[in-house]
Design an enzyme around this catalytic site. Structure first.
Site, PDB file in Angstrom:
ATOM      1  N   SER A  68      -4.007  57.577   2.658  1.00  0.00           N
ATOM      2  CA  SER A  68      -3.143  56.414   2.473  1.00  0.00           C
ATOM      3  C   SER A  68      -3.346  55.721   1.121  1.00  0.00           C
ATOM      4  CB  SER A  68      -3.392  55.471   3.648  1.00  0.00           C
ATOM      5  OG  SER A  68      -2.614  54.330   3.569  1.00  0.00           O
ATOM      6  N   ASP A 282       2.930  52.367  -0.302  1.00  0.00           N
ATOM      7  CA  ASP A 282       1.531  52.800  -0.475  1.00  0.00           C
ATOM      8  C   ASP A 282       1.483  54.331  -0.570  1.00  0.00           C
ATOM      9  OD1 ASP A 282       1.794  53.597   2.161  1.00  0.00           O
ATOM     10  OD2 ASP A 282      -0.235  52.991   2.709  1.00  0.00           O
ATOM     11  N   ASP A 284       0.892  56.890   1.258  1.00  0.00           N
ATOM     12  CA  ASP A 284       1.541  57.804   2.217  1.00  0.00           C
ATOM     13  C   ASP A 284       2.818  57.193   2.784  1.00  0.00           C
ATOM     14  OD1 ASP A 284       0.153  55.894   3.664  1.00  0.00           O
ATOM     15  OD2 ASP A 284      -0.416  57.262   5.276  1.00  0.00           O
ATOM     16  N   ARG A 512     -14.890  41.015   8.906  1.00  0.00           N
ATOM     17  CA  ARG A 512     -14.932  42.144   9.832  1.00  0.00           C
ATOM     18  C   ARG A 512     -15.280  43.414   9.041  1.00  0.00           C
ATOM     19  NH1 ARG A 512     -10.340  44.886   8.829  1.00  0.00           N
ATOM     20  NH2 ARG A 512     -10.598  46.414  10.487  1.00  0.00           N
ATOM     21  N   PRO A 513     -15.911  44.379   9.733  1.00  0.00           N
ATOM     22  CA  PRO A 513     -16.205  45.625   9.017  1.00  0.00           C
ATOM     23  C   PRO A 513     -14.911  46.417   8.883  1.00  0.00           C
ATOM     24  CG  PRO A 513     -16.937  45.787  11.313  1.00  0.00           C
ATOM     25  CD  PRO A 513     -16.386  44.399  11.138  1.00  0.00           C
ATOM     26  N   SER A 514     -14.660  46.994   7.702  1.00  0.00           N
ATOM     27  CA  SER A 514     -13.465  47.816   7.528  1.00  0.00           C
ATOM     28  C   SER A 514     -13.576  49.058   8.397  1.00  0.00           C
ATOM     29  CB  SER A 514     -13.340  48.216   6.068  1.00  0.00           C
ATOM     30  OG  SER A 514     -12.505  49.338   5.945  1.00  0.00           O
ATOM     31  N   GLY A 515     -12.455  49.529   8.887  1.00  0.00           N
ATOM     32  CA  GLY A 515     -12.449  50.790   9.644  1.00  0.00           C
ATOM     33  C   GLY A 515     -12.074  51.963   8.752  1.00  0.00           C
ATOM     34  N   ARG A 521     -14.960  43.268   5.084  1.00  0.00           N
ATOM     35  CA  ARG A 521     -13.850  42.523   4.484  1.00  0.00           C
ATOM     36  C   ARG A 521     -13.995  41.029   4.768  1.00  0.00           C
ATOM     37  NH1 ARG A 521     -10.329  46.248   2.681  1.00  0.00           N
ATOM     38  NH2 ARG A 521      -9.946  48.083   3.947  1.00  0.00           N
TER      39      ARG A 521
HETATM   40  P1  NG1 Z   1      -9.449  48.346   7.529  1.00  0.00           P
HETATM   41  O1  NG1 Z   1     -10.042  49.134   6.417  1.00  0.00           O
HETATM   42  O2  NG1 Z   1     -10.013  48.652   8.914  1.00  0.00           O
HETATM   43  O3  NG1 Z   1      -9.388  46.880   7.230  1.00  0.00           O
HETATM   44  C1  NG1 Z   1      -7.005  48.860   6.592  1.00  0.00           C
HETATM   45  C2  NG1 Z   1      -6.050  47.712   6.763  1.00  0.00           C
HETATM   46  C3  NG1 Z   1      -5.423  47.816   8.130  1.00  0.00           C
HETATM   47  C4  NG1 Z   1      -4.735  49.159   8.326  1.00  0.00           C
HETATM   48  C5  NG1 Z   1      -5.692  50.299   7.949  1.00  0.00           C
HETATM   49  C6  NG1 Z   1      -5.033  51.647   7.953  1.00  0.00           C
HETATM   50  C7  NG1 Z   1      -6.297  45.456   5.804  1.00  0.00           C
HETATM   51  C8  NG1 Z   1      -7.081  44.211   5.767  1.00  0.00           C
HETATM   52  N1  NG1 Z   1      -6.746  46.414   6.629  1.00  0.00           N
HETATM   53  O4  NG1 Z   1      -7.931  48.823   7.642  1.00  0.00           O
HETATM   54  O5  NG1 Z   1      -4.531  46.771   8.301  1.00  0.00           O
HETATM   55  O6  NG1 Z   1      -3.527  49.245   7.610  1.00  0.00           O
HETATM   56  O7  NG1 Z   1      -6.290  50.093   6.668  1.00  0.00           O
HETATM   57  O8  NG1 Z   1      -4.471  52.029   6.750  1.00  0.00           O
HETATM   58  O9  NG1 Z   1      -5.278  45.561   5.118  1.00  0.00           O
HETATM   59 ZN    ZN Z   2      -0.651  54.102   4.377  1.00  0.00          ZN
END
Ligand code: NG1
Ligand code: ZN
Length: 547
Positions: A68, A282, A284, A512-515, A521
């Protein structure tokens, strides 16, 4: 699984040794990471998707290879279920387990246990079909081969390479295929252009002067695909930049994530574009934001129209059409309208939507959570502030509309409103957020309202906000409540954050931890930009201190 099958799995598994010291998690949007470390993961997700297809009676499953908005050296993989939605969350723990299995033996034993639990049996006949898509990342091709080998290592499974696609295209195609509809890329384009044309024909005033839209393709797949579509969109004057053909790097200083987070002009745009309507996709093409360069700007700053503003525009338009329906049906049993946001939604957007009288629900970050919530309504509109979102229509509401369309007098205001709603349901991707279909709907609505991008921006004024990424030794040290607005761990960090928030007028902040990235973040909002920046900075310092 018989002996030959196990032997074949062990053999193919040997081709993709797992890198040492990497802990993988399916996360907000599948597995992501440095592309060089992902072959074994992609191979294993190939196996998982074949098993998922077998489990669901040979329904077609989608596998998308993309990271992405992440940097070009990253890649990732996510699974689309037969509905076109994200992989069922029930299977995510299995994805985590097999991605992290440290040896071929462990992998085979995990698969055997899982198949037993899920009662999956593999016969000789063709029993699974997986459609593979990838974005324009150079690493995509070799990762696709790894996925193919993974799929084919499950007896009777067929992997089909659908080529370079946007993520939403693959999800749309998987959904269409499982509904027994034509599901080629051409069908996708034709569906977009036909429903777009239908909505244009229903615009109340004709002969409007339509200004040019400039699209920032993030140097990725979205720019290419919108280029292919352009020829069939007669009512849209489009200029596409950052297509990746002119040496630009994917997502570097361009694209929806960059513009939304930094709120500055992307590369390829400048003072000649002042006041023009611009849109960024973005990497993708599942996210979309709009922006314009204000005339008084001496800096690089843009006026951003993010996912919240797109959501507000869509909600306004849908509400207008529902209001044109017969009194009995307004907000009635057939047409429950709801909007879904996350904690990242700008506070001013939520106030605006509530003031429109809409039912506003909140979901955790990640489209799988928003999608699920939106599906509870007859018309559920969901958007993340970053520009990922869509509008879901329930089957019963669509049946209700179809019956009405037949009964009503053609040309009546009510008939037109019904036809618009039907066309929106065809245009807007029902499987997942889609920048291309979202962009076409924004363009139609602006023409319908006779609005410029500036006029649209005036719906409400965003509260100043700031997002920061903090690198910490272990991001999993941060644990939040289910709404993600409060941190439960590290202990006492939330008290410290609350003390900071109290210092600011209209202050709001959370961590929150990013996924999808190895960071924590920080989000902050306050009545002035300086205050939002300062609140974000002090919360980031707390994260550094506590983690
Ligand atoms: P994470 O990295 O978990 O915050 C980010 C985006 C999500 C979502 C995912 C998937 C922010 C703050 N977070 O997730 O909303 O779009 O990527 O691409 O933009
Ligand atoms: Zn995307």
């Amino acid at each position: 699984m018989d002996k030959t099958h196990i032997a074949s799995l062990l053999k193919s598994c040997d081709l993709f040794p797992i890198p040492q010291g990497v802990k993988l998690s399916y996360g907000t949007a599948g597995f992501r990471g440095d592309a060089k470390l992902l072959e074994s993961t992609v191979y294993r997700v190939g196996i998982l998707s074949a098993l998922r297809s077998v489990k669901l009676g040979s329904a077609t499953i989608g596998l998308m290879i993309t990271a992405s908005h992440n940097q070009v050296s990253d890649n990732g993989i996510k699974v689309a279920d037969p509905s076109g939605g994200m992989l069922s969350q029930e299977w995510e723990p299995f994805a985590d387990q097999i991605a992290n299995a440290s040896s071929p033996g462990e992998l085979v034993s995990l698969i055997r246990q899982f198949m037993e639990k899920e009662e999956i049996t593999i016969g000789d006949k063709k029993s699974a079909e997986v459609w593979l898509g990838r974005d324009t990342r150079p690493s995509g091709e070799s990762l696709l081969r790894a996925a193919e080998i993974g799929v084919s290592s499950v007896l009777g499974s067929v992997a089909i390479d659908m080529g370079i696609l946007t993520t939403p295209q693959l999800h749309w195609m998987v959904r269409a295929k499982n509904k027994g509809l034509s599901a080629t890329e051409n069908d996708y384009f034709e569906n977009l252009s036909t429903s777009f044309r239908c909505l244009i024909d229903l615009i109340p005033v004709s002969g409007l002067e339509i200004s040019k839209l400039i699209v920032d393709g993030a140097n990725g797949v979205g720019g290419l695909k919108i280029g292919e579509l352009r020829g069939s969109l007669s009512n849209l004057d489009l200029e596409i930049r950052n297509t990746g053909r002119d040496g630009g790097v994917l997502n570097e200083g361009v694209g929806a994530d960059f513009v939304q987070k930094e709120k500055v002009v992307p590369l390829g745009f400048g003072s000649n574009d002042v006041g023009m309507r611009c849109a960024s996709l973005d990497g993708d093409a599942d996210r979309l934001v709009y922006f314009y360069i204000p005339s008084n700007s001496s800096s690089e700053k843009v006026e951003l129209l993010d996912g919240d503003k797109i959501l507000s525009l869509f909600a306004l338009f849908i509400k207008e059409q529902l209001n044109a329906l017969d009194d009995d049906d307004k907000e009635g049993k057939h047409s429950r309208l709801g909007v879904v946001q996350t904690a990242y939604a700008n506070g001013a957007s939520t106030d605006y939507l509530k003031q429109l009288g809409l039912d506003v629900a909140f979901a955790k970050t990640g489209v799988k959570h928003l999608h699920e919530k939106a599906a509870e309504y007859d018309i559920g509109i969901y958007f993340e502030a970053n520009g990922h979102g869509t509008i879901l229509f329930s089957d019963s509401f669509l049946a209700f509309l179809a019956a009405k369309q037949k009964d009503l007098t053609q040309g009546s205001e009510e008939h037109k409103a019904v036809s618009r709603l039907v066309a929106v349901s065809n245009l807007i991707n029902q499987a997942v957020g889609d920048a291309l279909s979202g962009l076409l709907l924004v363009e139609v609505i602006l023409q319908h309202m006779g609005w410029s991008v500036q006029k649209w921006n005036e719906l409400y004024k965003d509260l100043p906000s700031r997002q920061i990424k903090v690198e910490v030794p272990d991001r999993t040290a941060v644990v939040t409540t289910s709404s993600e607005t409060e941190a439960l761990r590290p202990l006492r960090i939330q008290d410290a954050i609350n003390a900071e928030i109290k210092k600011y007028s209209r202050g709001r902040a959370f961590i929150r931890p990013s996924g999808t990235e190895d960071v924590v973040r920080v989000y902050a909002e306050a009545s002035t930009q300086e205050a939002a920046d300062s609140l974000a900075k002090s919360v980031a310092q707390l994260v550094e201190g506590f983690c």
